[in-house]
Design a protein around this motif. Sequence first.
Motif, PDB file in Angstrom:
ATOM      1  N   VAL A 133      86.954 -52.265  97.020  1.00 34.19           N
ATOM      2  CA  VAL A 133      86.975 -52.211  95.686  1.00 34.19           C
ATOM      3  C   VAL A 133      87.088 -53.604  95.069  1.00 34.19           C
ATOM      4  O   VAL A 133      86.342 -54.114  94.216  1.00 34.19           O
ATOM      5  CB  VAL A 133      87.984 -51.327  95.034  1.00 34.19           C
ATOM      6  N   ALA A 134      88.411 -54.478  95.656  1.00 36.29           N
ATOM      7  CA  ALA A 134      88.626 -55.733  95.107  1.00 36.29           C
ATOM      8  C   ALA A 134      87.732 -56.695  95.515  1.00 36.29           C
ATOM      9  O   ALA A 134      87.377 -57.824  95.049  1.00 36.29           O
ATOM     10  CB  ALA A 134      89.914 -55.945  95.750  1.00 36.29           C
ATOM     11  N   SER A 135      86.828 -56.628  96.641  1.00 39.19           N
ATOM     12  CA  SER A 135      85.867 -57.481  97.141  1.00 39.19           C
ATOM     13  C   SER A 135      84.452 -57.767  95.882  1.00 39.19           C
ATOM     14  O   SER A 135      83.853 -58.570  96.199  1.00 39.19           O
ATOM     15  CB  SER A 135      85.051 -56.987  98.547  1.00 39.19           C
ATOM     16  N   GLY A 136      84.590 -56.643  95.551  1.00 37.08           N
ATOM     17  CA  GLY A 136      83.185 -56.503  94.501  1.00 37.08           C
ATOM     18  C   GLY A 136      82.098 -55.938  94.903  1.00 37.08           C
ATOM     19  O   GLY A 136      81.044 -56.102  94.264  1.00 37.08           O
ATOM     20  N   LEU A 137      82.183 -55.221  96.001  1.00 41.36           N
ATOM     21  CA  LEU A 137      81.093 -54.251  96.460  1.00 41.36           C
ATOM     22  C   LEU A 137      80.653 -53.341  95.294  1.00 41.36           C
ATOM     23  O   LEU A 137      81.277 -52.659  94.822  1.00 41.36           O
ATOM     24  CB  LEU A 137      81.516 -53.438  97.653  1.00 41.36           C
ATOM     25  N   ASP A 138      79.221 -53.294  95.023  1.00 39.90           N
ATOM     26  CA  ASP A 138      78.675 -52.696  93.787  1.00 39.90           C
ATOM     27  C   ASP A 138      78.259 -51.240  94.147  1.00 39.90           C
ATOM     28  O   ASP A 138      78.328 -50.352  93.350  1.00 39.90           O
ATOM     29  CB  ASP A 138      77.287 -53.425  93.501  1.00 39.90           C
ATOM     30  N   LYS A 139      77.790 -51.217  95.277  1.00 39.55           N
ATOM     31  CA  LYS A 139      77.304 -49.716  95.671  1.00 39.55           C
ATOM     32  C   LYS A 139      77.628 -49.076  97.237  1.00 39.55           C
ATOM     33  O   LYS A 139      77.375 -50.145  98.222  1.00 39.55           O
ATOM     34  CB  LYS A 139      76.109 -49.336  95.477  1.00 39.55           C
TER      35      LYS A 139
END
Length: 303
Positions: A133-139
Amino acid sequence: MSSVSDRAAGHRRLSQRPTDARTLPAEAVRLPAPFPTQIRLENTNACNAHCTICPRELLSRRKGFMDRDLFEHILEQLCGRRIEKFTIQGYGEPLLDKNFCHFVRRVKRELDCPTFTVSNGSVITPELAEEMVASGLDKIKISFYGTNKREYEAIHRRLSYEKTVRGIEALVAAKRASSSRMVIRLQYIGKWWKFLPFAWQWGTKVRIGYNTLHNYGDGREYNRPRGNPKPCPILREPILQILWTGEVVPCCYDFDGKMVLGDLRKQTIGEIWRGERYRAIRAAHITGDFREWPVCVTCDKRF
């Protein structure tokens, strides 16, 4: 199921002459775009499962993980370009790679584009969920075929139904705790009437989807090619498919790397994208001569 070599040999007997992109009009093999706008990067082809629907028993290429230096070398060539989507996943379980979240963060920082992955979800822990979640993964799309332990483990061999469910729930909890906009989608493949109980189980927790089986190029024979084939819809899109070694193949259905179009350890993205090998496979999808392209022969994407 007939062997891949038998099917390729049968097609070769039907072909009259090899594809030569140089003999075709330039417009016939024109690029779908001057530069790829969708990147599909395989960070690993290792997997902790042996799902019955997936032809991993046919995988003969070396297994491994993309190293950071090669990733940075590829990323550097994309900076300043318009990238519409960056997928970090190939013919393996991407979350086995300790660099997965690092790669996502680097893409978000340098390219500021949507990021996507496909996983079986089995190795997600509360700690990894928070990092994802913190990494910025969008989907993330999680392949989850079954509505109970028996069904799930009969298909997802070597995986635990209970452990995977806990992993998905941990990811949902991490998303909610951080108010993340990450899209979590569970993908079901199976009998359509069993999708209803699947939707009842998961529809209020995550997004859900349904799909039918495909042939993995020449890996399975779920769908027999019928009708008039058309040029590959994937080749008509500006998609670049990169294996963990840096080799480029036409699409994800070439899971064993049989149709290498270039090598990013030796060439640039532009050189490969505009190169003779890419021109030749585009030409093959116009002439219908697939002697050099065995994966395309029985691929149901063309029909």
